[in-house]
Design a protein around this motif. Structure first.
Motif, mmCIF file in Angstrom:
data_model
loop_
_atom_site.group_PDB
_atom_site.id
_atom_site.type_symbol
_atom_site.label_atom_id
_atom_site.label_comp_id
_atom_site.label_asym_id
_atom_site.label_seq_id
_atom_site.Cartn_x
_atom_site.Cartn_y
_atom_site.Cartn_z
ATOM 1 N N TYR A 129 0.838 -1.198 0.000
ATOM 2 C CA TYR A 129 0.000 0.000 0.000
ATOM 3 C C TYR A 129 0.876 1.252 0.000
ATOM 4 C CZ TYR A 129 -3.600 3.362 1.235
ATOM 5 O OH TYR A 129 -4.448 4.440 1.229
ATOM 6 N N CYS A 132 2.246 1.923 -3.365
ATOM 7 C CA CYS A 132 1.225 2.548 -4.218
ATOM 8 C C CYS A 132 1.131 4.047 -3.948
ATOM 9 C CB CYS A 132 -0.141 1.906 -3.964
ATOM 10 S SG CYS A 132 -0.241 0.158 -4.375
ATOM 11 N N ILE A 133 1.091 4.404 -2.676
ATOM 12 C CA ILE A 133 0.960 5.813 -2.309
ATOM 13 C C ILE A 133 2.193 6.601 -2.757
ATOM 14 C CG2 ILE A 133 0.735 7.422 -0.378
ATOM 15 C CD1 ILE A 133 -1.789 5.756 -1.088
ATOM 16 N N LYS A 136 1.893 7.608 -6.081
ATOM 17 C CA LYS A 136 0.685 8.419 -6.283
ATOM 18 C C LYS A 136 -0.415 7.646 -7.020
ATOM 19 C CE LYS A 136 3.017 12.873 -6.014
ATOM 20 N NZ LYS A 136 4.247 12.316 -5.439
ATOM 21 N N SER A 138 -3.435 5.660 -5.752
ATOM 22 C CA SER A 138 -4.167 5.367 -4.518
ATOM 23 C C SER A 138 -5.196 4.253 -4.710
ATOM 24 C CB SER A 138 -4.888 6.620 -4.022
ATOM 25 O OG SER A 138 -3.969 7.647 -3.745
ATOM 26 N N TYR A 170 -4.086 5.029 7.446
ATOM 27 C CA TYR A 170 -3.873 5.810 6.226
ATOM 28 C C TYR A 170 -5.094 6.623 5.800
ATOM 29 C CZ TYR A 170 0.198 2.775 5.794
ATOM 30 O OH TYR A 170 1.359 2.097 6.032
ATOM 31 N N TYR A 172 -7.728 5.618 4.065
ATOM 32 C CA TYR A 172 -8.132 5.355 2.681
ATOM 33 C C TYR A 172 -9.620 5.013 2.612
ATOM 34 C CZ TYR A 172 -8.611 0.212 2.437
ATOM 35 O OH TYR A 172 -9.049 -1.084 2.537
#
Length: 203
Positions: A129, A132-133, A136, A138, A170, A172
């Motif tokens: 994760y 991925c962040i 950029k 998401s 996070y 999300y």
């Protein structure tokens, strides 16, 4: 399927605040007509060939890709699908980073460490994760397909815990794509927001 039975299944799923995603792989346009007429505007697809067949007829439907991905086809998938449920490799994130993305995607979690399935392990989810962040890209949520021999309650409860920790750590969106024809009711009890049902709709 009898339409009253479909209404019962869909109503139960909606009562959980979740969504039924009909899986239409290997089905003709005529076979899936009842789903479209019922009001479903999103379908799950496993292959680009099926997608091209269905999209030519059901042009105003949004499609979800729910099968393992071949990297060379990812660009085409991104261009044509609203959502991808099966991202699990750094290579795929690297490709997505370079594309003009107009779709959502889920991280596939191999919750049982099944050697025959794609997905990051439960111990790899948080590092993946973060990757991925950093790129950029998401994620909209997580997806899993438990092993047929595993206990659904165990698998789905693990997924729920992972999902909740991601929310806390996070912030999300927290979607959970899990549950299919034989276990979707258990998945709903453990926080599924999308259930992918195919076989049950066509029997």
């Amino acid at each position: 399927m009898d339409l009253s039975e479909l209404e019962t299944i869909n109503s139960k799923i909606v009562s959980y605040g979740a969504k039924l995603l009909p899986v239409v792989k290997n089905r003709t346009n005529e076979e899936i007509k009842f789903l479209y007429e019922f009001g479903f505007s999103e379908f799950g697809e496993n292959r680009l060939t099926d997608f091209n067949l269905h999209k030519s007829y059901y042009k105003d439907v949004d499609y979800h890709f729910i099968a393992p991905i071949q990297s060379r086809k990812l660009k085409e998938i991104v261009k044509n699908f609203k959502c991808i449920h099966t991202i699990s490799r750094h290579k795929e994130i690297d490709i997505l980073e370079k594309l003009d993305i107009n779709c959502n995607y889920f991280i596939q979690v191999n919750i049982d460490n099944d050697p025959n399935k794609s997905g990051v392990t439960k111990d790899e989810v948080f590092n993946f994760y973060e990757y991925c962040i950093d790129k950029k890209i998401s994620p909209a949520g997580l997806m899993t397909i438990p092993d047929l021999n595993s206990e659904p309650i165990t698998a789905f409860s693990k997924m729920q815990r992972i999902n909740e920790k991601l929310k806390i750590d996070y912030g999300y969106k927290g979607e959970l794509s899990m549950g299919m024809s034989n276990d979707y009711e258990v998945a709903l009890d453990y926080g599924a927001t999308i259930v992918r049902i195919g076989t049950k709709l066509f029997t």
